[in-house]
Design a protein around this motif. Structure first.
Motif, mmCIF file in Angstrom:
data_model
loop_
_atom_site.group_PDB
_atom_site.id
_atom_site.type_symbol
_atom_site.label_atom_id
_atom_site.label_comp_id
_atom_site.label_asym_id
_atom_site.label_seq_id
_atom_site.Cartn_x
_atom_site.Cartn_y
_atom_site.Cartn_z
ATOM 1 N N PRO A 166 115.745 -2.178 129.402
ATOM 2 C CA PRO A 166 114.493 -1.786 130.068
ATOM 3 C C PRO A 166 113.896 -2.960 130.824
ATOM 4 O O PRO A 166 114.181 -4.124 130.532
ATOM 5 N N ARG A 197 108.269 -2.295 131.206
ATOM 6 C CA ARG A 197 108.424 -1.093 130.382
ATOM 7 C C ARG A 197 108.468 -1.453 128.902
ATOM 8 O O ARG A 197 107.876 -0.762 128.061
ATOM 9 N N GLN A 202 105.035 -2.176 127.745
ATOM 10 C CA GLN A 202 104.284 -0.929 127.644
ATOM 11 C C GLN A 202 104.611 -0.198 126.350
ATOM 12 O O GLN A 202 103.726 0.342 125.682
#
Length: 387
Positions: free
Chosen positions: A270, A274, A277
């Motif tokens: 990722p 991301r 997050q």
């Protein structure tokens, strides 16, 4: 001990007098991060829908699984078999887990016939498979074990879950096993995945939890990418959960950055944004679960509903207006009361309506009039053996 659910009678009608019979409830994730590797908090409850299992020893070295008028036969498993449908595979996985991890099922035992009945709707995030497995484990423990206590049930939950992760992947959750085996009557469980501590709080009489789902639409599987990422990060840093890793966000971000430098073309890694997050979402969801259970302990239902509402807004777990669940949620729009609908973690499967108890009957009536099925979270308990 609450009275045994009616579904137990279906098993008794189908088994011999020497059978061991047990049952276990379904469950639902109410709030919080459902990835055990993140080490977050999760709020869950048992539901008043059950799986019941009866086991009988047979002479042949076989496993026979009878479920919904279908009978599956296989060699008595020493490992989880392939090429069988979901329920027989789950039954075999339970036997393998208890045989290898807890040495509960004797390797030199005769074969077994397993008879199953269930009132848990499949494919809605209600933990039907874990409930079947937990009922089976309780029946096996009654037949071959020497005690039934909290440590034993904790070990059973862990053993079955670890085996199912190998079969299903990292997104297979632990909490349905903990809930099915350890839930106190009419209680909410707050599970701390950093140390697997379980805090149980009585469901306040002023709070109503109403589950709604379409009788025709089942849900999909959760996205596994995030779960695998958390598990890989734990393995990379040698920690059981990211909650035990100091400065987790910064160190995980550096780890992701290094992976991109070494494997710049690997699309399975990722982006740093991301990954951060995901970490932020897990932390925030965990904090909200902790806050909501605190409000519930003090019977501050208005604050609890507000906390759930914030989580729905932050995580986008409100059903979209165009979806079946969105149309179900809209059935209550004409009712003037404080409430919030939150989707269950199995996408598209069901939602939980949080409300004051005085408004619950009107909400359930509106949902039922619109054609949806409803379950009121009440009269719940953990699984038990039928003596």
């Amino acid at each position: 001990m609450p009275a045994a659910p009616a579904v137990v009678n279906d098993v008794f009608d189908a088994v011999g007098s020497n059978a061991s019979v047990a049952y276990a409830p379904g469950s639902i994730n109410l709030l919080g991060e459902d990835c055990a590797s993140s080490g977050g908090m999760l709020l869950t409850t048992a539901i008043p829908a059950y799986a019941a299992v009866g086991i009988e020893e047979i002479d042949e070295q076989q496993l026979i699984v009878a479920y919904k008028r279908e009978t599956t036969k296989m060699d008595f498993p020493d490992s989880v078999p392939a090429a069988f449908s979901q329920v027989p595979t789950a039954v075999a996985a339970t036997i393998v887990a208890l045989q290898h991890s807890l040495h509960l099922v004797p390797r030199n035992s005769n074969g077994l016939k397993v008879t199953i009945a269930s009132t848990i709707a499949p494919g809605r995030g209600f933990g039907e498979i874990p409930a079947i497995q937990c009922a089976l484990a309780l029946a096996l423990n009654a037949r071959f074990g020497d005690r039934d206590d909290v440590p034993t049930r904790t070990r059973i939950a862990t053993a079955i879950h670890e085996t199912m992760v190998q079969v299903k992947g990292q997104s297979w959750p632990l909490y349905p096993y903990t809930t099915a085996l350890r839930s106190r009557p009419d209680s909410l469980l707050c599970i701390n995945h950093s140390d697997e501590a379980v805090t149980q709080t009585a469901l306040p009489q002023s709070l109503a939890l109403t589950i709604a789902y379409s009788p025709d639409v089942t849900g999909g599987s959760p996205d596994e990418e995030r779960y695998e990422f958390f598990q890989q990060a734990c393995a990379a840093f040698g920690v059981p959960t990211l909650a035990s890793l100091p400065d987790a966000q910064e160190r995980v971000a550096d780890w992701v950055r290094a992976r991109h430098e070494v494997h710049p073309d690997d699309e399975d890694i990722p982006t740093i944004g991301r990954a951060i997050q995901w970490l932020d979402d897990a932390d925030a969801s965990s904090d909200r679960a902790r806050a909501v259970i605190g409000h519930i302990r003090h019977s501050d239902i208005q604050a609890a509903i507000a906390g759930v509402s914030r989580d729905v807004s932050e995580r986008g777990s409100a059903p979209s207006a165009s979806s079946v669940l969105g149309q179900i949620a809209e059935l209550t729009d004409t009712i003037d009361c404080e409430k919030i609908a939150r989707c269950a973690p199995c996408p598209g499967a069901s939602l939980v309506m949080w409300s004051h108890v005085d408004d619950a009957d009107r909400i359930a009536s509106a949902l039922n009039d619109g054609g949806s099925e409803t379950i009121r979270v009440e009269n719940t308990s953990a699984g038990a053996v039928i003596e």
